[in-house]
Every structure is written in structure tokens, then in C-alpha cells.
Design an enzyme around this catalytic site. Structure first.
Site, PDB file in Angstrom:
ATOM      1  N   ASP A  11      40.950  36.458  61.265  1.00 34.21           N
ATOM      2  CA  ASP A  11      39.597  36.371  60.725  1.00 34.21           C
ATOM      3  C   ASP A  11      39.587  37.276  59.496  1.00 34.21           C
ATOM      4  O   ASP A  11      40.251  38.312  59.485  1.00 34.21           O
ATOM      5  CB  ASP A  11      38.588  36.856  61.762  1.00 34.21           C
ATOM      6  N   THR A  63      36.767  38.743  57.486  1.00 31.15           N
ATOM      7  CA  THR A  63      35.816  39.847  57.374  1.00 31.15           C
ATOM      8  C   THR A  63      35.962  40.834  58.529  1.00 31.15           C
ATOM      9  O   THR A  63      35.832  40.466  59.699  1.00 31.15           O
ATOM     10  CB  THR A  63      34.376  39.308  57.317  1.00 31.15           C
ATOM     11  N   GLY A  90      34.457  32.382  56.696  1.00 31.92           N
ATOM     12  CA  GLY A  90      33.246  31.631  56.386  1.00 31.92           C
ATOM     13  C   GLY A  90      32.905  31.707  54.917  1.00 31.92           C
ATOM     14  O   GLY A  90      31.984  31.033  54.445  1.00 31.92           O
TER      15      GLY A  90
END
Length: 676
Positions: free
Chosen positions: A373, A375, A521
Site C-alpha cells: 500500500d 500511503t 488510491g
């Protein structure tokens, strides 16, 4: 009788605090008692074995003192002493036989018990009239050496499981409680409640998880998180119970007690990991079970061949049978995996790498792709200044940041915090005003200063042609402009800051032949910039949280064994979908339900450390299993007397010594496990 609900709740809470601690202490006490029991039985059996050796006819004849040491009833004395050794020294093995038979899992204890029982019954029959050679001295030396081997082995097991004991030592027994009248009272840690205020002086251990309400200090949390450098803490920041207050005196408010504390959760995870059986352990258990059956069958076959076919006397055939059973004990095989597992769990806990699922941990050695991921994992998860662009030669980069930080110091916007944190001491600002959706303004050093968005600049209709600014915008970075007295002086680019350790972590993964992939995202520009900066093999941008698990499936469909690295909350479905789920940066909240492995620090390098440890652990297990299996392949034929024609015949005591030595080799080899 009048009930006191508050008192009952307090008592219940108090009981819960102690339950886990009592269980852990009970487990350790039981293990320590077993070590002490084997030690005592060994020394007592050794002392009794000495007169047994002196009274044994075979030893007397070998030394040429048979006539000197014989006396009336000497065989009965020998029988009595041997009976004591059989029942007292052999009790752990006889008891183990009963337990294994009840579980229908014959193992090492069954073999030893059958061997010493056969030797004892046969020798006793000789004393009371059966023709043949009794070998009480072989029986007693066998029992004594087996006890010694078990004693050494148990100490090795305890040494390998020291992690929990060391963690338990971290918590102090008392705390300095701050009372309402301002006085300080020393109280037992067990009496601390949530909301209590505690004073921690320099050099003292922190009694419980809490939040600093007064003071600032640095805290050594190395034994808890693996972070080697003491961490600076000030008012409002959280502290972990068990950490050492290195400098100033601080007051904390307790936020967690008992089983809820970070240390208690770590201890629970370590205990669960050490108790859980892995696939390799299951394989070793099956091998040990079949080896036991082979040893029992081999012992019986050895007796039949020597006595029934070749025609040797019963005592020789019995001795061969007993030696086969003793040397074939699958003790080393049984310890090959659990000892390495205990050592690796201890090492990982001290490094802040917490293994929750040993089966998944074993899979980690075969990982072909690690999905990160972005962040908070590859990046710090907060805005920070990455570039400063000078648009007026009369001002420096440092001055641009200083002016911008002075104005932004009054704003709570993430961009404002990023700029403010880039300067040690922001200057004073007057007449601060927020320009909704466009920036902030204020007076710094008697000059009007505006930090504005690109939209504000477009409204000013001032064209800015700068290649660097265009490139920074193309990377998906947020660019703001500094305007002083109506003139544009410079620009500041901000983005989610990439961790310094991320690049090295990706580089190490590539060296291991593992693909590094990112899920985020964020938009395509940001993802592309981070990917190029880190040298990732692939990335997926604009991925919504619920889509992450699908992306993991997509990567798995390529035939890759995958690990997912995320924060353990938003990434829960993806962590569960991956072959190995790794929660990184769990901080004090270590009980991440969906992760197989929890990495305490926000450090991507720990991902490579856990993969390296998984590979090293498997290598050690293979080494131990190889040794234990190879030893038995050689030991069983040797014990059966295959080299009899070459003058090589092993007695049971020598067989026991070799078996014990094999076990100790496995134990020592396990302790050499290291994480790079």
C-alpha cells in the site's frame, strides 16, 4: 447482603489483569520444574549407578576383581539398586509411555520405556533363576544418560523460549501515582487504573501505556519496537509500558492496563506463535511417529535375527534390541522444528517483527511478489515539502520557506503543516487571514505575504513559464506560490513524502528476486512518480479500498505467491486475500486481526527482514531435520550389529550417549539462527 457493583467490577478487572500473567508464569514455572526434576533424577541415578557398576559381574570380570568384590546376596543388592534406578530414574519415561499410549501416538518416551523395561524384566528374571547374562549396569547407565540428555535438552528449550521471560521483565513492579492533592504514592503496577496519572523519573521504566500530560523526554523503546534510537516525546504523545525514560521527568495519564497494553499483546502474540504448529512441524511429527514404529519393529526384528536365526544367546540379542530402540529415539527429529520456531519467534519479537501465524510465516520464504500500500507504508502518509523553486533572483530557497512557514503557522491545513514542519522556527505573522479555497495571507517583517494556490495565480493573470514547476505538477505534486508585496517570488512543491527506507527495501527485494508492486488510491501521476522514484516493477493507481483484494487476486492469478503489506485497517481484505498478510506500522495497536505478521515500526525494510528470517528459519529446520533423519539412517543398522564381524558392537549406554549428542547438536544448531 448489599452488593457493591463498582467493587465487583474492580475485582473482575483486577482478576483479568492477572489471569494472563498467572498463565504465563505457570507455564514457565512448570517448564522450570521439569528441568529441575530431570536434574535431580540424573544426579541421584548417577550416584546409585556407581555401586551398580561395581557390583556388576561383567565389569568385575573385565577389571579382574570378580573374586575380591563378591559377597553373599550381592545379586539381590544389585537387583535392589537397579530396581530403584528403573522406577525412580525411569519414571519420566514410564509416565511418558502411558501418556503416549493414551493419545495413540507412540514416540520417544515409548521407545525408551520399552527398552529399559525389557532390560529390567530380563535381568530380574536372571537374578531369580533364568539362565543368561543380566545387564543391570547397561540399564542404569542407559537411564542415567537419558536423564542427562533430557536435562540438557530441556535447558536448551527454555533458552530458546527466553523471549517471553525477557519481555515480562520489562514491566516494573511499582509505579509513582500522582494523587489529587499533588502528592506521590508508590503503588503496585497491578493497582493502576485507566485515567490514573503517574510520574516517571529519569532512568525509570514506564509502568503502563499512556499519554504524556506534562513534560518532555526521550524514551528507549528498543526492546519493545526494535527502534535502536531513543524516541523524543512531549506533551500529548503516547508512551509504551516497558519503555525506559531516558531524560526528563514526565507525568503520564494511563490509557491502557493489564491485557490491553502493548507489551501484554506482544507477549500474547509471541506465546501463540510459539504454541502454534507449522506444516514443517506436522511433517516432523509424522516422521517421528513412523520412526517410532520402525524402531519398535526394528528392535523386535533384531532380537529375532540374533537369537532365533543366527543363534546368539538371549542376553546378546536383548542388548542389540535395546540399543536399536534407544539409538532410534526420534528425539532430535521431534525437536528439529519446535526449537528453531521458538528461537525465530524470540528473535522476531525483539526486532519488532511479530509472527501471528507460523504457517503463513513459513510461506514467506517462497514469496515471489510483495504488494505495498502506498500511503503510510512506502510513504510517510503526510504532506511534506519536496522542492522549492526560486522565481526571483533576489530571494533564496531558505527565505521562500521562511516567509511561507510564518504565514502558514496559523493554519491547520495539511499543506500548511507540511510547510511549517520544513522550518525549525517559523517567524511571527500579523493580520493573518485565510483566503477560502485559494490560500492564506498575513504580514511578515512588515511585508504582505500570500501563499496561494495555482487557481489564485490564474486569477492574477500573471503567466508563469517554468520548466521545473511544470515537471513537479506533472509528477502529481501540489504546488503553491509565494507572493510578497504583490510579486511572485517562488513556488513550493509538496507531496506525500517517500520514506528514506523504501528505496533500499525495494532494492533488497529485487536482489532476492522478488517483484515489488504498489497499490494506491492516488492518481496516475502520483503513482507513476513514486513508482519511478523507487524502481517498482508495477503499480495500480486510483484503486478504491474495496478493490484492493481484487488486485491481489489479479496478481496471484499470474502464478505469483504474494505478500500484502498495509496498515492492517483499510487494507484488511487485501491482507486476508494475500498468501501472507503483513501489517506495517501498527504502533501500539498490535492486535491486527487480519495480518499474519505484524511489523511494529513504520519501516519497509522490516519486510525484507521478515522474509530473510523466514528463509533462514526454514534453512535451519531443514538442517536439523536432515541431521536427525540422517543420524537415524546410520544409527539403526549400527545399533542392530551390522558391523559385528568387524568388531564394532555398541552397548545401550553408548547408544544413549550418541542419541543424546544428536539431540544436543540439534538444540545448539537452532540457537545459531540469525536475522540479517
Amino acid at each position: 447482603m448489599v452488593r457493591n457493583p463498582q467493587k465487583e467490577m474492580k475485582n473482575h478487572s483486577h482478576s483479568e489483569k492477572h489471569e494472563g500473567k498467572r498463565h504465563q508464569e505457570g507455564h514457565q514455572d512448570h517448564h522450570a520444574h521439569m528441568v529441575e526434576d530431570f536434574r535431580k533424577r540424573f544426579w541421584v541415578s548417577l550416584v546409585v549407578t556407581i555401586p551398580i557398576l561395581i557390583l556388576s559381574p561383567m565389569i568385575q570380570e573385565f577389571l579382574g576383581v570378580r573374586d575380591l568384590l563378591r559377597f553373599r546376596g550381592d545379586e539381590l543388592v544389585l537387583f535392589g539398586l537397579s530396581t530403584f534406578v528403573y522406577f525412580y530414574g525411569g519414571y519420566p519415561f514410564l509416565q511418558g509411555l502411558v501418556d503416549e499410549v493414551k493419545k495413540r501416538l507412540p514416540g520417544m518416551m515409548t521407545l525408551v520405556a520399552v527398552a529399559i523395561t525389557a532390560a529390567y524384566v530380563y535381568s530380574s528374571a536372571i537374578v531369580f533363576g533364568l539362565e543368561g547374562e543380566q545387564f543391570f549396569w547397561e540399564l542404569s547407565t542407559l537411564v542415567t544418560i537419558m536423564l542427562l540428555g533430557h536435562w540438557i535438552e530441556m535447558k536448551s528449550v527454555m533458552g530458546a523460549s527466553e523471549a517471553l521471560k525477557e519481555l515480562a521483565k520489562l514491566m516494573p513492579s511499582t509505579a509513582h501515582k500522582l494523587l489529587e492533592d499533588g502528592s506521590i504514592k508508590e503503588v503496585p503496577v497491578e493497582e493502576i487504573k485507566k485515567g490514573d496519572q503517574l510520574v516517571i523519573k529519569p532512568g525509570e521504566k514506564i509502568p503502563s501505556d499512556g499519554k504524556i500530560v506534562n513534560g518532555r523526554t526521550t524514551i528507549d523503546e528498543s526492546m519493545l519496537t526494535g527502534e535502536s534510537v531513543p524516541v523524543g516525546k512531549t506533551t500529548g504523545q503516547e508512551v509504551i509500558g516497558g519503555g525506559i525514560n531516558a531524560e526528563g521527568s514526565i507525568t503520564i495519564e494511563v490509557t491502557k492496563t493489564g491485557g490491553d497494553t502493548y507489551l501484554a499483546q506482544v507477549m500474547k502474540l509471541v506465546e501463540e506463535a510459539q504454541a502454534s504448529k507449522s506444516r514443517t512441524q506436522a511433517l516432523a511429527d509424522r516422521a517421528a511417529f513412523w520412526l517410532t514404529l520402525v524402531a519398535l519393529g526394528g528392535g523386535a526384528l533384531t532380537f529375532i535375527i540374533w537369537f532365533g536365526i543366527i543363534g546368539f544367546d538371549v542376553s546378546f540379542a536383548m542388548e542389540r534390541m535395546v540399543t536399536v530402540m534407544v539409538m532410534a529415539c526420534p528425539h532430535a527429529l521431534g525437536l528439529a522444528v519446535p526449537l528453531v520456531a521458538a528461537v525465530s519467534t524470540g528473535i522476531s519479537a525483539r526486532r519488532g517483527l511479530l509472527i501471528r501465524n507460523r504457517t503463513s510465516f513459513e510461506k514467506a520464504r517462497n514469496i515471489q511478489a510483495v504488494i505495498f500500500d502506498k500511503t503510510g507504508t512506502l510513504t510517510k502518509g503526510k504532506f511534506g515539502v519536496t522542492d522549492t523553486v526560486v522565481l526571483d533572483e533576489n530571494i533564496s530557497e531558505e527565505e521562500i520557506l521562511a516567509y511561507a512557514a510564518a504565514v502558514e503557522s496559523r493554519s491547520e491545513h495539511p499543506i500548511a503543516r507540511g510547510i511549517t514542519e520544513a522550518v525549525k522556527e517559523p517567524g511571527e505573522v500579523k493580520d493573518f487571514q485565510a483566503i477560502t479555497g485559494k490560500g492564506v495571507r498575513g504580514v511578515v517583517n512588515e511585508k504582505e505575504v500570500i501563499v496561494a494556490s495555482p487557481g489564485y495565480i490564474r486569477e492574477m493573470e500573471v503567466p508563469i513559464e517554468n520548466e521545473k514547476i511544470d515537471r513537479l505538477s506533472g509528477q502529481g505534486k501540489t504546488v503553491v506560490f509565494l507572493i510578497i508585496e504583490g510579486e511572485i517570488k517562488g513556488a513550493i512543491a509538496l507531496s506525500d513524502i517517500i520514506r528514506e527506507e523504501s528505496k533500499e527495501a525495494i532494492s533488497r527485494l529485487k536482489e532476492l528476486g522478488i517483484k515489488a508492486i504498489m497499490l494506491t488510491g492516488d492518481n496516475q501521476k502520483v503513482a507513476d512518480y513514486v513508482s519511478r522514484e523507487l524502481g517498482l516493477d508495477d503499480y495500480f493507481a486510483e484503486v478504491l479500498p474495496h478493490q484492493k483484494a481484487e488486485k491481489v487476486k489479479q496478481i496471484q492469478s499470474r502464478g505469483l505467491v504474494t505478500a500484502m503489506v498495509g496498515d492492517g485497517v483499510n487494507d484488511a481484505p487485501a491482507l486476508a486475500q494475500a498468501d501472507v498478510g503483513i501489517a506495517i506500522g501498527a504502533g501500539t495497536d498490535v492486535a491486527v486481526a487480519t495480518a499474519d505478521i505484524v511489523l511494529v515500526q513504520n519501516n519497509p525494510l522490516d519486510v525484507t527482514a521478515i522474509l530473510g528470517l523466514a528463509r533462514a528459519t526454514f534453512r535451519k529446520m531443514v538442517q536439523n531435520l536432515g541431521w536427525a533423519t540422517g543420524y537415524n539412517i546410520i544409527a539403526i543398522p549400527l545399533a542392530a550389529g551390522i558391523l559385528y564381524n568387524y568388531g564394532v558392537v555398541l552397548i545401550p549406554a553408548v547408544g544413549a550417549m550418541l542419541m543424546s549428542l544428536s539431540t544436543v547438536i540439534v538444540a545448539v544448531n537452532s540457537r545459531f539462527l540469525k536475522v540479517s
